[in-house]
Every structure is written in C-alpha cells, then in structure tokens.
Write an enzyme that holds these catalytic residues in place. Structure first.
Site, short mmCIF file in Angstrom:
data_model
loop_
_atom_site.label_atom_id
_atom_site.label_comp_id
_atom_site.label_asym_id
_atom_site.label_seq_id
_atom_site.Cartn_x
_atom_site.Cartn_y
_atom_site.Cartn_z
N TYR A 145 0.85 -1.19 0.00
CA TYR A 145 0.00 0.00 0.00
C TYR A 145 0.88 1.23 0.00
CZ TYR A 145 -3.45 3.44 1.63
OH TYR A 145 -4.27 4.54 1.77
N ASP A 238 9.16 2.23 0.31
CA ASP A 238 8.11 2.87 1.08
C ASP A 238 8.28 2.44 2.53
OD1 ASP A 238 5.87 3.77 2.36
OD2 ASP A 238 4.49 3.27 0.74
N LYS A 266 4.15 8.31 9.39
CA LYS A 266 3.80 7.73 10.69
C LYS A 266 4.78 8.14 11.81
CE LYS A 266 0.66 4.56 8.64
NZ LYS A 266 0.71 4.03 7.29
C1 LIG Z 1 0.16 4.51 5.90
C2 LIG Z 1 0.93 4.23 4.68
C3 LIG Z 1 0.94 5.09 3.58
C4 LIG Z 1 0.02 6.28 3.49
O1 LIG Z 1 0.26 7.20 4.47
P1 LIG Z 1 -0.93 8.23 4.86
O2 LIG Z 1 -0.27 9.15 5.82
O3 LIG Z 1 -2.01 7.38 5.46
O4 LIG Z 1 -1.36 8.88 3.60
C5 LIG Z 1 1.80 4.83 2.55
N1 LIG Z 1 2.61 3.76 2.56
C6 LIG Z 1 2.61 2.89 3.59
C7 LIG Z 1 3.55 1.73 3.56
C8 LIG Z 1 1.76 3.08 4.66
O5 LIG Z 1 1.72 2.19 5.66
#
Ligand SMILES: *Cc1c(COP(=O)(O)O)cnc(C)c1O
Length: 425
Positions: A145, A238, A266
């Site tokens: 994601y 990511d 995060k």
């Molecule tokens: C949470 C997440 C995102 C998106 O971040 P948001 O702050 O919710 O837009 C992108 N990549 C990964 C791996 C994530 O866990």
C-alpha cells in the site's frame, strides 16, 4: 459495541454527517462487523473509549505512535511549539532539525522534502522518478500500500505482468494503465516488466505492513536493486511504516540495500500529520524551487509536527529497539504457545514492533498466502480480545503495533486475553 453505548450513539451521529461515520475506512470496523469505539483519550499503552472502558492498544494510530500515547517529552515539545505559533508558511527551525536528524541517521536520505501524509510522499516520489527517467510506468507489488493517490489504486491480484485495471471507481483506465502490479517476493514477472525500458520506478514496502506483516526475502530486495540498476529505473522504498520503527535505520538497515528514494511517515510525525520523501541529491534536487518538478504544501514541515517528530526520534536509540524487540519476542512466543495449547493453526509474522497472526497452515510470504487465511477466526479473535480489554486492529490485513510503553503488565494481560479468545476458536 452494544446498541446503547455512548460510542454507539456517537457513531450514529457520525453516520449522518460523515461517509461511513469515519475519516478513514478501516476505522469503521466493517471487516469485523459491529460498531467502532470512539476513543476519548490515551496514555502510554492504554486507550479509553467514550464509555470509559480501557484497552491495551495494538493499533497505535496504525504505527504512528511508538513511544506510547501522550508521551511526556512529545507533549512538552509539541506544546512549546504550538505556543510559539502553529504555522507560518515560512522556514522554521524544527523542520530543519528534523531533516538533519533524518539525514544524519539515514545516509541514503541526502535531501528531505516534508509533506503532510504518506500518500503525498508516494505521489511526489513517482512524479520525481518520472521526471528523472523521462518514463511513465510504475511497478508496484500485490498487497503493498502506498496511499490513496490514483496511481496506486490499481488492483492488487492481477495476473502475470498484466497492466492493471482500476479497483476504485474514479480512477481513469488511462491512469491505472500506467501502474503494473506484480507478485510480492517474486522476481519471476520482473524481468519481463523491466525489459521494455519504460519503467520509471519500482516501489516496494520492504517489510509489507498493509496485508498483515509480510517481510520481503533478502534475495528479493537485493534482486530489486540489481534489476533497477540495469534497467535504469528508480528504486523507491516505502518506509512509511517501517522507517524508524523496525530499527535505527529502518528496513534499509535490516536489508543493507540502498534505495534511490525512501518514504517516511507515521513515526516521524510523533502522532501529527507529517511525512517525507528523501533520497539521492541528484533526484531530490529536481524538486522546485531547486529544479523544475513542482510540489508544494501550505502546512508542509509544520513546526508543531516537526517538533513532536524530533522528540520521538531523539528517544529512539539502540536501547529503544532492544526493548521493543524483547517485548515483541515475548509476545510472539506467548501467542505461539497459546495457539499450540488451543490446537489452532496459525502463522505469526513479526518484525520488531510489528506483528500479525494469519490463520493458515503454511508460511505467509505473498498476498495470495494472506487472502487464503481464515477470516472468521480473525473476527472471533478480535472480539474475544476486545471483550478482555485488548484492542487489536479491526482487520487481519493490518499489522499489530506496540510501543515502548508496553511493558510486563500489558504483556501478561494480552497473553491471558488472547489465550481465552483462541480457546473459543
Ligand atoms: C500509511 C501508509 C501510507 C500512506 O500514508 P498516509 O499518511 O495514510 O497517507 C503509505 N505507505 C505505507 C507503507 C503506509 O503504511
């Protein structure tokens, strides 16, 4: 939970003014059924709902919280910052110090651009990759994601090297067609995908945390680096979840492989909206105003968020990761014993302070393995645990996260609750 709880009342009010009653879909408890809890406050490892019930929290803002809720140092840093004015639309010291801290720890992060969310970070990274390579196609992996921008909402589960089709209405085919979704942890389809020379970037969660926890094999990550080098495309890690959570240097440190661009979110915001795209000077310098690639944000690098994030990173030294690991290994061991005792077959995947439980027999290494696990069992576990005061993620596709505030007492309460819940499966 019940029809006349305070949470229930609030949720019915929310349903009439907010789509699904929430600001982000998983919060609505759709997967596990029933109504979500409204959370009134949190402290350390604990959260309290609107009805005054308390729970040991394993959601922790989906990984954003790593020191525990309302951590004193974070509260102090954010309070001091907000007293000095919450936003200026001009350069501030906290964002500079946070950029220096990130860059100082992660040699790969030569330059850092702050944004407000992981979604924005991923969006910016692919714009940069496309500008840098002059190519259009983005390769991603099933079950990974990268936020909700159009480019990443292509179907996870498509066949061999097929161009994906949109899985969300509102994403034009023309846009979705520029994203290829390949099998995670497998290089079989990659050679073909990269051979045409039209791929701008390969983006990957080195430790996938959005289909439960599924760490990539070392060989897979190494192969990605080699194949991107020979195909001349940009490799993006990511690390929105894993950055500063799975170790001092995140997944980069675990795998010993350097991406061209890396995304953070995060943890680096300390529970405030803050994320970043970072990486090689050569690519990052293409961002406006240094280069021609446009990207901007009214609240980007917000001083309150940056001060909070900085307070968090200052606490995250080697000893912190040792404590998270020791809580994690005890939790994993306890859960595996409880499974054995209850005669329930499940696989536990864990990397540091991220863990998940899949009700399936074999190892879980791909999205297919994840979807073949037994859904009903997770739903039972979730409600069984909640009744005993343990707040697990309301979906088996999400990781459990714990924090430095989770200690011996929380561990024994958790294991006791999970033991009971597993017996009912
Ligand atoms: C949470 C997440 C995102 C998106 O971040 P948001 O702050 O919710 O837009 C992108 N990549 C990964 C791996 C994530 O866990």
């Amino acid at each position: 939970m019940s029809g006349h709880s305070r949470s229930g009342e609030l949720f019915r009010r929310a349903l009439s003014v907010m789509p699904g009653g929430v600001s982000s879909p998983v919060r609505a408890f759709k997967y596990v059924g029933g109504e979500p809890l409204f959370i009134r406050r949190g402290r350390g490892a604990w959260i309290w709902d609107a009805d005054g019930n308390r729970y040991v929290d394993y959601v922790n803002s989906w990984g954003a919280i790593i020191l525990g809720h309302a951590n004193a140092q974070v509260v102090r840093a954010a309070t001091r910052a907000v007293r000095a004015g919450s936003s200026f639309g001009a350069p501030t010291v906290p964002e500079l110090e946070l950029a220096e801290e990130i860059s100082g720890r992660i040699r790969e992060a030569e330059k850092v651009r702050f944004v407000n969310s992981g979604t924005e970070a991923a969006m910016t990274a692919i714009r940069l990759a496309r500008a840098y390579t002059g190519r259009k196609i983005i390769v991603k992996f099933e079950g990974n994601y990268h936020g909700h921008s159009d480019a990443f909402l292509s179907r996870a589960g498509s066949g061999l090297s097929t161009l994906s089709i949109p899985s969300s209405p509102g994403v034009p085919d023309e846009v979705a067609g520029l994203t290829m979704t390949l099998k995670y942890n497998s290089t079989d389809e990659l050679h073909g995908a990269l051979s045409k020379g039209d791929v701008a970037a390969v983006i990957v969660e080195p430790v996938a945390g959005n289909m439960g926890v599924v760490p990539a094999d070392r060989e897979f990550i190494r192969a990605l680096r080699e194949m991107c080098d020979s195909a001349g495309c940009v490799l993006i890690f990511d690390e929105v979840i894993t950055g500063f959570r799975v170790g001092m240097r995140g997944a980069i440190g675990i795998y010993g492989v350097s991406p061209d661009l890396v995304l953070y979110g995060k943890v680096i915001g300390g529970g405030f909206p803050l994320a970043a795209v970072a990486g090689k000077k050569e690519i990052m310098s293409m961002l406006a105003p240094e280069g021609p690639v446009y990207q901007a944000g009214t609240l980007a690098g917000n001083p309150v968020a940056a001060a909070a994030g900085l307070a968090v990173l200052k606490r995250l030294k080697a000893a912190a990761y040792e404590s998270l690991e020791s809580y994690g290994s005890a939790l994993q061991k306890g859960v595996e014993e409880a499974l054995e005792e209850a005669g329930v077959k499940a696989t536990v995947n864990r990397v540091g302070s991220m863990m998940s439980l899949f009700f399936t027999d074999g190892p879980v290494k791909s999205y297919d393995d994840v979807v073949s696990s037994r859904k009903e069992n997770y739903v039972k576990l979730f409600w069984g645990a909640l009744r005993k005061g343990i707040y697990l993620p309301p979906s088996p596709f999400e990781s459990m996260f714990f924090t430095l505030a989770h200690g011996r007492r929380e561990l024994s309460l958790t294991l006791e609750a999970l033991k009971n819940a597993l017996k009912e499966i």
